[in-house]
Structures are given as structure tokens and as C-alpha cells.
Design a protein around this motif. Sequence first.
Motif, mmCIF file in Angstrom:
data_model
loop_
_atom_site.group_PDB
_atom_site.id
_atom_site.type_symbol
_atom_site.label_atom_id
_atom_site.label_comp_id
_atom_site.label_asym_id
_atom_site.label_seq_id
_atom_site.Cartn_x
_atom_site.Cartn_y
_atom_site.Cartn_z
ATOM 1 N N SER A 89 0.643 -1.713 -0.073
ATOM 2 C CA SER A 89 -0.118 -0.054 0.643
ATOM 3 C C SER A 89 0.526 1.370 -0.100
ATOM 4 O O SER A 89 1.312 2.216 -0.658
ATOM 5 N N THR A 111 -5.031 2.534 -0.420
ATOM 6 C CA THR A 111 -5.843 2.130 0.642
ATOM 7 C C THR A 111 -6.808 1.100 -0.452
ATOM 8 O O THR A 111 -7.738 0.245 -0.061
ATOM 9 N N LEU A 114 -6.033 -2.219 0.160
ATOM 10 C CA LEU A 114 -6.109 -3.268 0.971
ATOM 11 C C LEU A 114 -7.393 -4.124 1.786
ATOM 12 O O LEU A 114 -8.334 -4.033 2.485
ATOM 13 N N GLY A 119 -3.902 -6.524 4.594
ATOM 14 C CA GLY A 119 -4.652 -4.894 5.180
ATOM 15 C C GLY A 119 -6.151 -5.967 6.115
ATOM 16 O O GLY A 119 -7.052 -5.060 7.225
ATOM 17 N N ILE A 240 -7.198 0.390 8.671
ATOM 18 C CA ILE A 240 -7.145 1.421 7.342
ATOM 19 C C ILE A 240 -6.533 3.009 7.321
ATOM 20 O O ILE A 240 -6.365 3.593 6.837
#
Length: 285
Positions: A89, A111, A114, A119, A240
Motif C-alpha cells: 500500500s 487504500t 488493503l 490489510g 485502514i
Amino acid sequence: MTTTTAEITTAAPASPEDRLKDWWSTSIVDIEPGRIAFRGYPIEQLIGRIGFAEMVWLMVRGELPSPAQAALLEACLVAGVDHGPQAPSIAIARMAMTCGVDINNAMASATNVLGDVHGGAGQAALELYLAIDARQRAGAPLAEALEAVLRPLIAARQPLPGFGHRFHPVDPRAPRLIALAREAVAAGTIGGAFVTIGLGVEDWLAAAKNKRLTVNIDGVTAVIFAELGFSPMLARGLFILSRSVGIMAHAHEQAQQGGRIKGPTPPAFGYRYAGPGRRSLTEPD
């Protein structure tokens, strides 16, 4: 008993305005001209009086946490902000910045990767703990609950989320968070059931695999999130949220460093081609 027609009442149909307002219904924010309130609290009363972790808690849980709960949540948010430019990421955010996009595009690109693999381990670990806890609540002792939930995963050769680390022999973030969790149990901030479960999983794995896979950042934050009453979905969301800080920092740093269309490795290193050898189409007659 009979009911006459006159006794039957019918609710008046909703007006078009009510139907429009009911299209989106929220208990989170109440906004009118000149007024903003979150969960009933006017924003001007929150600004300068609560911290960001408390605001996060209020927004997703509906009430303000105690100072001790907020401190424990904040410790988890601090722990997960970054893991270096080799984390996919983070790398994506930096590469995106060299493609001429702005910081919001770089953050969104980062993001968006993720997911379950990169994630999602915290969410999966919390789901695992909840499955063990459910068996305990049904009357099974911890050892039996651990065996029932974990043995099928080991037999299927599935990785257990939240334990071991591909880079660290012992995740340096985990011991400090475990210590904070134990302090919170001693202070009565959290109950401790999930602390026992998380460390029980670590001990069970050590016996089952004949080697110790220590709890990592995902496993220990899942313990704390479970103790604080957060759902598995929010465990991922909170990770996140935390990692977005690191993503933003790296995107900004890359913008300061410059660079243009940088790929994952310097061009001089090339890559390995594994396709067919050189060939050509046959010329038509």
C-alpha cells in the motif's frame, strides 16, 4: 370481539418530503444551517475538548469512551501507521505520486489494495477470537475451544491471521500493546477474556507446530478491539484509518523528492521474462 369499519384507522401516507428525508437515515450527524451535531453533541463543544481517538469512537459507537478506553484505542492507531515503503500500500502511494496525480489519488490507490490479504488480517483474527469465545460461552473450556476452532485450519494448511511475521522474528509492536492490554485488565478498563484467548492461540500454535509463532500487530490489535467491543468489520476499518496516516506521509514525502513514473524497482534491474522465445508470423504466400 368484532371491529367495525369506523374503528379501523389507516396511517396517513408519507408525504413526498418525508419520503425524500427517509431516503438516507442516519443517527450519526445532524446538520442544519448554522448547526452541526455529532451523535447529539454540538461540534463546538467537541472541538478542543476531545481527542481524535475519542471522536472516532463517538462516530462509530455512538457514545464517548472513557479516557482509559480512548488511550487504548489510540495506542492501536499509533502502532499501525506504517511498515515501510516495501509494504504494497505504501509503495503504491509513492508510485502513484510519481505519475503526476495529487495526494488524494495516491491515498485512494493505496487504500484500495488493503483487502483480505494485505490489510484484512486484523478482521480475520477478531473473527477467529469470536469463534473461540462463542464456544467458551457455550460451556467449552479454553483448551477445547482452541482445539475445535484451530485444528481444522491447521489441517487445511490455512495461515492463521495475526500470528507470525514474514519480516520480524518478533513483531516489535506487539509486546508493548500486550503490556498495555494487561495493564488495562488490571485497571478494570477491559475484561481480559480476549487477552486470554489471543495468548492462548499463541500457546496452542507453539504446541501444534513445535515452534512459536508470536502474535503480530494484527493479532494483538484484534485482541484489543475485541476487548473494547469493536466489530470485525471495524477492526479492518480502524487499521485502514491508522495506515492512511503512513500512506499520506509517504505520498507527501515522494512529492517533495520528485521523480517521474517510478515503477516498483529501478529499470536497471529489469525483470524476468518467462514466455515463449522470439518468434515471427509466417509470411503469407
